[in-house]
Design an enzyme around this catalytic site. Structure first.
Site, PDB file in Angstrom:
ATOM      1  N   HIS A 281       0.854  -1.189   0.000  1.00  0.00           N
ATOM      2  CA  HIS A 281       0.000   0.000   0.000  1.00  0.00           C
ATOM      3  C   HIS A 281       0.884   1.232   0.000  1.00  0.00           C
ATOM      4  O   HIS A 281       1.935   1.243   0.628  1.00  0.00           O
ATOM      5  CB  HIS A 281      -0.915   0.015   1.240  1.00  0.00           C
ATOM      6  N   ASP A 332      -8.117  -5.297  -0.292  1.00  0.00           N
ATOM      7  CA  ASP A 332      -8.599  -6.129  -1.393  1.00  0.00           C
ATOM      8  C   ASP A 332      -8.269  -7.604  -1.205  1.00  0.00           C
ATOM      9  O   ASP A 332      -8.911  -8.462  -1.813  1.00  0.00           O
ATOM     10  CB  ASP A 332      -8.026  -5.619  -2.725  1.00  0.00           C
TER      11      ASP A 332
HETATM   12  N1  CMC Z   1       3.829  -7.464  -4.947  1.00  0.00           N
HETATM   13  C1  CMC Z   1       5.138  -7.498  -5.172  1.00  0.00           C
HETATM   14  N2  CMC Z   1       5.934  -6.425  -5.021  1.00  0.00           N
HETATM   15  C2  CMC Z   1       5.380  -5.296  -4.620  1.00  0.00           C
HETATM   16  C3  CMC Z   1       4.009  -5.187  -4.345  1.00  0.00           C
HETATM   17  C4  CMC Z   1       3.227  -6.348  -4.531  1.00  0.00           C
HETATM   18  N3  CMC Z   1       1.918  -6.311  -4.307  1.00  0.00           N
HETATM   19  N4  CMC Z   1       3.730  -3.937  -3.942  1.00  0.00           N
HETATM   20  C5  CMC Z   1       4.875  -3.258  -3.970  1.00  0.00           C
HETATM   21  N5  CMC Z   1       5.875  -4.081  -4.370  1.00  0.00           N
HETATM   22  C6  CMC Z   1       7.269  -3.740  -4.548  1.00  0.00           C
HETATM   23  C7  CMC Z   1       7.503  -3.106  -5.919  1.00  0.00           C
HETATM   24  O1  CMC Z   1       7.762  -4.055  -6.906  1.00  0.00           O
HETATM   25  C8  CMC Z   1       8.668  -2.222  -5.631  1.00  0.00           C
HETATM   26  O2  CMC Z   1       9.828  -3.024  -5.593  1.00  0.00           O
HETATM   27  P1  CMC Z   1      11.223  -2.456  -6.170  1.00  0.00           P
HETATM   28  O3  CMC Z   1      11.541  -1.248  -5.330  1.00  0.00           O
HETATM   29  O4  CMC Z   1      12.147  -3.587  -6.006  1.00  0.00           O
HETATM   30  O5  CMC Z   1      10.938  -2.086  -7.589  1.00  0.00           O
HETATM   31  C9  CMC Z   1       8.414  -1.747  -4.199  1.00  0.00           C
HETATM   32  O6  CMC Z   1       7.601  -2.746  -3.593  1.00  0.00           O
HETATM   33  C10 CMC Z   1       7.691  -0.417  -4.157  1.00  0.00           C
HETATM   34  O7  CMC Z   1       6.577  -0.481  -5.035  1.00  0.00           O
HETATM   35  P2  CMC Z   1       5.792   0.797  -5.571  1.00  0.00           P
HETATM   36  O8  CMC Z   1       4.844   0.368  -6.628  1.00  0.00           O
HETATM   37  O9  CMC Z   1       6.726   1.906  -5.890  1.00  0.00           O
HETATM   38  O10 CMC Z   1       5.068   1.204  -4.226  1.00  0.00           O
HETATM   39  P3  CMC Z   1       3.750   1.964  -4.122  1.00  0.00           P
HETATM   40  O11 CMC Z   1       3.730   2.644  -2.844  1.00  0.00           O
HETATM   41  O12 CMC Z   1       3.493   2.785  -5.313  1.00  0.00           O
HETATM   42  O13 CMC Z   1       2.742   0.693  -4.134  1.00  0.00           O
HETATM   43  C11 CMC Z   1       0.729  -0.303  -4.685  1.00  0.00           C
HETATM   44  C12 CMC Z   1       1.429   0.730  -3.834  1.00  0.00           C
HETATM   45  C13 CMC Z   1      -0.646  -0.523  -4.072  1.00  0.00           C
HETATM   46  C14 CMC Z   1       0.572   0.223  -6.109  1.00  0.00           C
HETATM   47  C15 CMC Z   1       1.516  -1.623  -4.702  1.00  0.00           C
HETATM   48  O14 CMC Z   1       1.730  -2.097  -3.406  1.00  0.00           O
HETATM   49  C16 CMC Z   1       0.846  -2.688  -5.561  1.00  0.00           C
HETATM   50  O15 CMC Z   1       1.026  -2.708  -6.767  1.00  0.00           O
HETATM   51  N6  CMC Z   1       0.056  -3.614  -4.932  1.00  0.00           N
HETATM   52  C17 CMC Z   1      -0.700  -4.587  -5.665  1.00  0.00           C
HETATM   53  C18 CMC Z   1      -1.999  -4.006  -6.175  1.00  0.00           C
HETATM   54  C19 CMC Z   1      -2.990  -3.805  -5.070  1.00  0.00           C
HETATM   55  O16 CMC Z   1      -3.177  -4.669  -4.227  1.00  0.00           O
HETATM   56  N7  CMC Z   1      -3.688  -2.673  -5.099  1.00  0.00           N
HETATM   57  C20 CMC Z   1      -4.694  -2.314  -4.079  1.00  0.00           C
HETATM   58  C21 CMC Z   1      -4.261  -1.126  -3.315  1.00  0.00           C
HETATM   59  S1  CMC Z   1      -5.091  -0.828  -1.783  1.00  0.00           S
HETATM   60  C22 CMC Z   1      -6.774  -0.747  -1.954  1.00  0.00           C
HETATM   61  C23 CMC Z   1      -7.291  -0.182  -3.195  1.00  0.00           C
HETATM   62  O17 CMC Z   1      -6.978   0.921  -3.588  1.00  0.00           O
HETATM   63  O18 CMC Z   1      -8.075  -0.894  -3.816  1.00  0.00           O
END
Ligand code: CMC
Length: 395
Positions: A281, A332
Site C-alpha cells: 500500500h 482487497d
Molecule cells: N507485490 C510485489 N511487489 C510489490 C508489491 C506487490 N503487491 N507492492 C509493492 N511491491 C514492490 C515493488 O515491486 C517495488 O519493488 P522495487 O523497489 O524492487 O521495484 C516496491 O515494492 C515499491 O513499489 P511501488 O509500486 O513503488 O510502491 P507503491 O507505494 O506505489 O505501491 C501499490 C502501492 C498498491 C501500487 C503496490 O503495493 C501494488 O502494486 N500492490 C498490488 C496491487 C494492489 O493490491 N492494489 C490495491 C491497493 S489498496 C486498496 C485499493 O486501492 O483498492
C-alpha cells in the site's frame, strides 16, 4: 492607492514570483506524488489508523451500519433515529433508474466488464438527472443520494442481464447491504452474510486522497459536475493497482487451487518479479487496518460455507509475502474471498467497491466544490531542447 502601497504590492508579487521560481528550480518532484500533501480534507485521515470524520473505522465497522456511515460521510455527523429513517426513505424513493438507462444496459456487448458497463451507466444517468449542472451543496447532496441508490441497481441488473436472468427490483424493506445481495442473487441473505457485506461496504467507503478520489476532486476543481467526477473516479478505480485488485486477488486464489501449491506459487511470483495483488500500500507500510477487520469475517464465512481450503491458501501466501517481502495485505486481499464466500461472481467485486466508495467520492466532490481552487500542478520537462524547425521538403 499611494506609491508606498504600490511598492509594497509589487514587492509581494515579486516575492511570490521568486518563491515560485525557486520551487520550480529546486524541482521538488515526488514520483507518483508520494507523500505530497495535495489538499486539505475534513472527511477522513489515515494518520493514526483510518478515521472517518473523527470516528475510527474499527468502531464504525462494529457498531454502525453502512447507511449510518454514508450519512456521516455526507453530512459530517452520525444520524439519530429520525435522520436515519429519513435518509433511508429518501434512498428508497431514489432507487429508480430511468427506463432508457435500464434498456441501455441490455445493449452493451455481453463481454464488456462490470466496471465498463457501470462507468457507462453512471455517465448515462447524468442525462436524466434534472440537477446535473447544479453544483450547490444541496444539489450535490441530492445527486449523491440518488447515485447511492441507483448504482446497486446498475450493478445487479447488468450482472443478471449478462447471465440471462430476469432482473430483481430493490426491496425497500431490506438494509442497503441486504438489498445489494438480494438484487444480485434474488435471495434474502442470512444475517451473517448481510453483516459481512455491510462491513465490507463500511471499509470501502472512504480513504482520503487515493487515486480515484483525487480524480474526482480534479474533475470537480474545473467546476465540472458530480456525475462527471464520479464517472472519472470509476475509471480510475478500475485499474488493478487500485480497486481492480480485488478481482485479480480471486483469480490468484483460484489459480493456486490448494494450500499445498501456495508456497511454490509465491516463490515463482517472487522469482518472476510479479506484483502480488492484494499486497502493499502506498500509505500503510505496517499494514492496512481494514484488512485486519475483514479477515475475521472471512474466517467465519469460510467456516460456514466450507471454504477453509481457500483460507489456508490465503494464510500461506500472506505469511510468505509478509515475511519475505515485508508487504502486508491490503483491504482487497480479504474482500475478494469474502465476496467469493458470499457466493458472488468475480466480475461484481470492483463494482461493489464503487457501490460503497460513491459516498466518499461524493463527500470529496462536495468539499472540493465548497472551497474550490483549480487543481493544476506542473510537470518537469524531460523532452528535447528547442529544435530548428524543418519545412516538409527538408525532413
Ligand atoms: N507485490 C510485489 N511487489 C510489490 C508489491 C506487490 N503487491 N507492492 C509493492 N511491491 C514492490 C515493488 O515491486 C517495488 O519493488 P522495487 O523497489 O524492487 O521495484 C516496491 O515494492 C515499491 O513499489 P511501488 O509500486 O513503488 O510502491 P507503491 O507505494 O506505489 O505501491 C501499490 C502501492 C498498491 C501500487 C503496490 O503495493 C501494488 O502494486 N500492490 C498490488 C496491487 C494492489 O493490491 N492494489 C490495491 C491497493 S489498496 C486498496 C485499493 O486501492 O483498492
Amino acid at each position: 492607492m499611494n506609491s508606498n502601497s504600490v511598492h509594497q504590492l509589487a514587492f509581494i508579487a515579486g516575492f511570490k514570483l521568486l518563491a515560485e521560481h525557486v520551487l520550480m528550480n529546486n524541482e521538488a518532484y515526488y514520483p507518483g506524488l508520494e507523500g505530497v500533501i495535495a489538499g486539505e480534507t475534513e472527511i477522513s485521515t489515515v494518520d493514526g489508523g483510518l478515521i472517518y470524520r473523527g470516528y475510527p473505522i474499527e468502531e464504525l465497522a462494529e457498531k454502525s451500519t453502512f447507511l449510518e456511515v454514508a450519512f456521516l460521510l455526507l453530512n459530517n455527523k452520525l444520524p439519530n433515529q429520525e435522520f436515519l429513517a429519513d435518509f433511508q426513505s429518501i434512498l428508497s424513493e431514489s432507487a429508480v433508474v430511468p427506463e432508457p438507462v435500464l434498456n441501455f444496459l441490455t445493449e452493451i456487448p455481453l463481454h464488456s466488464s462490470g466496471m465498463d458497463s457501470l462507468r457507462t451507466g453512471i455517465g448515462a444517468l447524468a442525462h436524466f438527472d434534472s440537477q446535473v449542472d447544479e453544483s450547490t451543496k444541496d444539489a450535490n447532496l441530492a445527486k449523491a443520494v440518488r447515485l447511492l441508490a441507483q448504482i446497486p441497481i446498475l450493478i445487479a441488473n447488468r450482472y443478471r442481464i449478462t447471465k440471462g436472468m430476469k432482473t430483481v427490483p430493490p426491496n425497500p424493506e431490506l438494509s442497503f447491504a441486504a438489498n445489494i445481495l438480494y438484487m444480485i442473487t434474488g435471495k434474502d441473505p442470512s444475517a451473517l452474510h448481510e453483516k459481512a457485506m455491510d462491513v465490507s461496504l463500511i471499509l470501502y467507503a472512504e480513504h482520503e486522497f487515493n487515486a480515484s478520489t483525487f480524480t474526482a476532486r480534479v474533475i470537480t476543481s474545473t467546476m465540472s459536475d458530480m456525475h462527471s467526477a464520479i464517472t472519472g473516479a470509476v475509471g480510475a478505480l478500475k485499474g488493478p493497482l487500485h480497486g481492480g485488485a480485488n478481482e485479480r486477488v480471486l483469480e490468484v486464489l483460484q489459480e493456486v487451487g490448494t494450500a499445498d501449491n501456495a508456497e511454490a506459487w509465491v516463490r515463482d511470483a517472487f522469482a518472476e518479479k510479479r506484483r502480488i495483488m492484494g499486497f502493499g500500500h502506498r500509505v500503510y507500510k505496517e499494514g492496512d487496518p481494514r484488512a485486519v477487520i475483514l479477515r475475521k469475517y472471512c474466517q467465519e464465512l469460510a467456516e460456514e460455507t466450507g471454504n477453509q481450503e481457500m483460507e489456508k491458501i490465503a494464510d500461506t501466501i500472506e505469511e510468505l509475502v509478509r515475511s519475505e517481502k515485508g508487504l502486508p495485505p491490503n483491504l482487497d486481499w480479504p474482500s475478494a474471498r469474502l465476496y467469493y464466500y458470499l457466493g458472488l461472481d468475480v466480475e461484481l467485486y470492483t463494482p461493489l467497491f464503487v457501490a460503497s466508495r460513491i459516498v466518499g467520492w461524493a463527500a470529496h466532490v462536495i468539499e472540493q466544490a465548497e472551497n474550490n481552487r483549480l487543481i493544476r500542478p506542473r510537470s518537469r520537462y524531460t523532452g528535447m531542447e528547442k529544435q530548428p524547425y524543418k519545412i516538409m521538403s527538408d525532413r
